[in-house]
Design a protein around this motif. Structure first.
Motif, short mmCIF file in Angstrom:
data_model
loop_
_atom_site.label_atom_id
_atom_site.label_comp_id
_atom_site.label_asym_id
_atom_site.label_seq_id
_atom_site.Cartn_x
_atom_site.Cartn_y
_atom_site.Cartn_z
N GLU A 217 0.82 -1.21 0.00
CA GLU A 217 0.00 0.00 0.00
C GLU A 217 0.86 1.26 0.00
O GLU A 217 0.50 2.27 -0.62
CB GLU A 217 -0.92 -0.01 1.22
N SER A 218 1.98 1.22 0.70
CA SER A 218 2.80 2.42 0.86
C SER A 218 3.48 2.84 -0.43
O SER A 218 3.59 4.04 -0.72
CB SER A 218 3.86 2.19 1.94
N VAL A 219 3.95 1.87 -1.23
CA VAL A 219 4.71 2.21 -2.44
C VAL A 219 3.91 3.12 -3.38
O VAL A 219 4.40 4.19 -3.77
CB VAL A 219 5.18 0.93 -3.17
N PRO A 220 2.66 2.77 -3.75
CA PRO A 220 1.93 3.69 -4.64
C PRO A 220 1.49 4.97 -3.95
O PRO A 220 1.50 6.04 -4.57
CB PRO A 220 0.72 2.86 -5.09
N LEU A 221 1.08 4.88 -2.67
CA LEU A 221 0.58 6.08 -2.00
C LEU A 221 1.67 7.14 -1.84
O LEU A 221 1.40 8.34 -1.96
CB LEU A 221 -0.01 5.71 -0.63
N ILE A 222 2.89 6.71 -1.55
CA ILE A 222 3.98 7.67 -1.40
C ILE A 222 4.19 8.43 -2.70
O ILE A 222 4.37 9.67 -2.71
CB ILE A 222 5.26 6.95 -0.95
N GLN A 223 4.12 7.71 -3.82
CA GLN A 223 4.34 8.38 -5.10
C GLN A 223 3.13 9.22 -5.53
O GLN A 223 3.29 10.30 -6.09
CB GLN A 223 4.67 7.34 -6.17
N VAL A 224 1.91 8.71 -5.27
CA VAL A 224 0.72 9.48 -5.63
C VAL A 224 0.65 10.78 -4.85
O VAL A 224 0.37 11.86 -5.40
CB VAL A 224 -0.55 8.64 -5.42
#
Length: 482
Positions: free
Chosen positions: A251-258
């Protein structure tokens, strides 16, 4: 341990365990089919809506659209996997495949066919956002550190590292993929049937329940496959925490970039999201709530009576799902109240105020998890004293002289350090290997008795032979026995 896979295969070969494992998989897939049916018959509020609301492609930025949308090909892969699983189950019903290795292989193949496509959802997410390699590496490093903590906080009878990695993979791939599909479909269903302003709050509650249910399924499957290992609250807690850690990673990988791309809209940067999700709050959030649920499953294993077991697991699921939903809703409300009197965006807000508001809801649950862990580790310390002493009487793998050193961590460390100083590094490492093998042997018999298994004597003999072999090997060098 090298024999864990053979033990798992033996567990699945058992007809009762095989039926339980397949029941869990069928329930997970059944929930998906219910969502699919509700989505198909939902009221259409707009003339250009697709047949399935989950296939609606959001007209947002590319990254955000990829985060919230489910590609049609992935849903097609899920459908193919379900059909393949049904075919495999039809084959398993044939008398030629009843029991034994063939039935176990078909069970594993069925679970892989039905759940594998949901893992593709997570893999596609990681591949799409894996272009920012530093983010993936940073999240993997912090997650590896927590896995190290989980491995070493168990005390006596630790779960093997490969089992923790399997739980992490379940959370990162299956739990995230399933819950993402569930939530994407639930958004269309809620909008179609209700269309109320509170649908976002309902979706947040649904997210907490979905993650909790799939996590519980993961712990229960671990209980079935490695049933001699999940024997108390500590083993369930650690498994649940590893599952939550895997979910949090994906979950963290996409949210950090978004959030990094939309910082001009939301005001929160990718760096702030890493600080919250992968630094100061890494042990909170999904890790805490899944650990609480896993501890409930572990406690249920120790409890007699089906009614009490259901009550304990239900209470754990309610606490984990409710805490997860509150964790998603309340911090935003607290933040709105705090903004009336405190400046936002400064160092104080970034380093202290916002993390405190985000962690406020989690603190009671985190304290409860720590209390359960502390009580479980203390119980295991008492069990270690009893198990090691019993092993010293039952076999020659442990001598009476070694018992005080094995049951006391401080004395074990002192013995290793003293051996290092007196005989060198190799002798100290050899002593450490002997101690670890002896504790594994005592832990195996302790867990074997608690799980009530009649089989497994060959594994105990293998561990005993390993201890004797290590002692014989070190006997030719410096004396390393304390």
């Amino acid at each position: 341990m090298t024999d864990d896979l053979s033990i798992a295969s033996g567990s699945v070969r058992d007809d009762a365990n095989r039926r339980r494992a397949l029941l869990i998989v069928r329930l997970l897939v059944g929930v998906f089919l219910v969502y699919l049916l509700l989505d198909l018959v939902r009221p259409r509020r707009q003339p250009d809506e697709p047949v399935l609301a989950v296939l609606r492609q959001l007209k947002l930025s590319d990254s955000l659209g990829q985060t919230l949308s489910i590609p049609p090909r992935l849903l097609a892969a899920v459908a193919v996997g379900i059909v393949t699983g049904l075919i495999l189950q039809a084959l398993a019903a044939n008398a030629r495949f009843a029991g034994g290795r063939r039935a176990a292989v078909l069970t594993w193949a069925t679970m892989a066919a039905m759940l594998g496509p949901f893992a593709l959802v997570s893999l596609v997410m990681l591949i799409v956002f894996g272009s920012s390699f530093p983010v993936v590496v940073a999240c993997a490093a912090s997650s590896a550190f927590v896995l190290w903590l989980l491995h070493h906080c168990q005390g006596f009878a630790r779960l093997p590292v490969r089992m923790l990695l399997a739980a992490f993979g379940w959370g990162a791939l299956i739990v995230f993929g399933l819950s993402r599909v569930y939530n994407a479909m639930a958004l269309g269903v809620i909008d179609g049937y209700l269309g109320t302003p509170s649908e976002l709050d309902m979706l947040v509650v649904h997210m907490g329940v979905a993650v909790g249910v799939v996590t519980a399924a993961g712990v229960l499957l671990s209980l079935i496959v490695f049933r001699h290992r999940v024997t108390d609250a500590v083993s369930g807690l650690v498994l649940g925490a590893a599952i939550g850690l895997g979910y949090n990673f994906t979950e963290s990988v996409p949210l950090i970039q978004v959030y990094g791309l939309l910082s001009w809209v939301t005001g929160a940067t990718g760096g702030f999201q890493y600080w919250i999700r992968q630094s100061i709050g890494l042990l909170g959030g999904h890790v805490t709530f899944c650990a609480l649920l896993g501890a409930a499953v572990g406690l249920a294993v120790q409890t007699r009576g089906r009614g009490r077991r259901v009550l304990i697991v239900g209470a754990g699921l309610l606490a984990a799902a409710g805490g997860s939903a509150a964790h998603e809703i309340l911090p935003a409300w607290f933040s709105q109240l705090a903004r009336r009197s405190l400046p936002t965006g400064g160092p104080l807000d970034t380093l202290v105020v916002s993390p405190a508001l985000w962690l406020a809801v989690q603190v009671p649950f985190f304290v409860l998890v720590l209390a359960l862990l502390r009580a479980g580790v203390r119980a295991r310390a008492a069990a270690a004293r009893e198990a090691v002493a019993a092993e010293a009487v039952a076999s020659d793998a442990i001598t009476a002289r070694e018992v005080p050193f094995l049951v006391d961590p401080a004395l074990r460390l002192w013995a290793v350090v003293s051996t290092w100083r007196g005989y060198g590094r190799d002798a100290a490492l050899a002593l450490r290997r002997v101690q670890t093998a002896q504790l594994d042997l005592a832990a195996w018999h302790w867990q074997h008795r608690r799980s009530g298994r009649d089989e497994g004597a060959s594994e105990g003999e293998r561990l005993r032979a390993k201890v004797i072999r290590l002692k014989t090997r070190t006997a030719t060098g410096p004396a390393v026995t304390p």
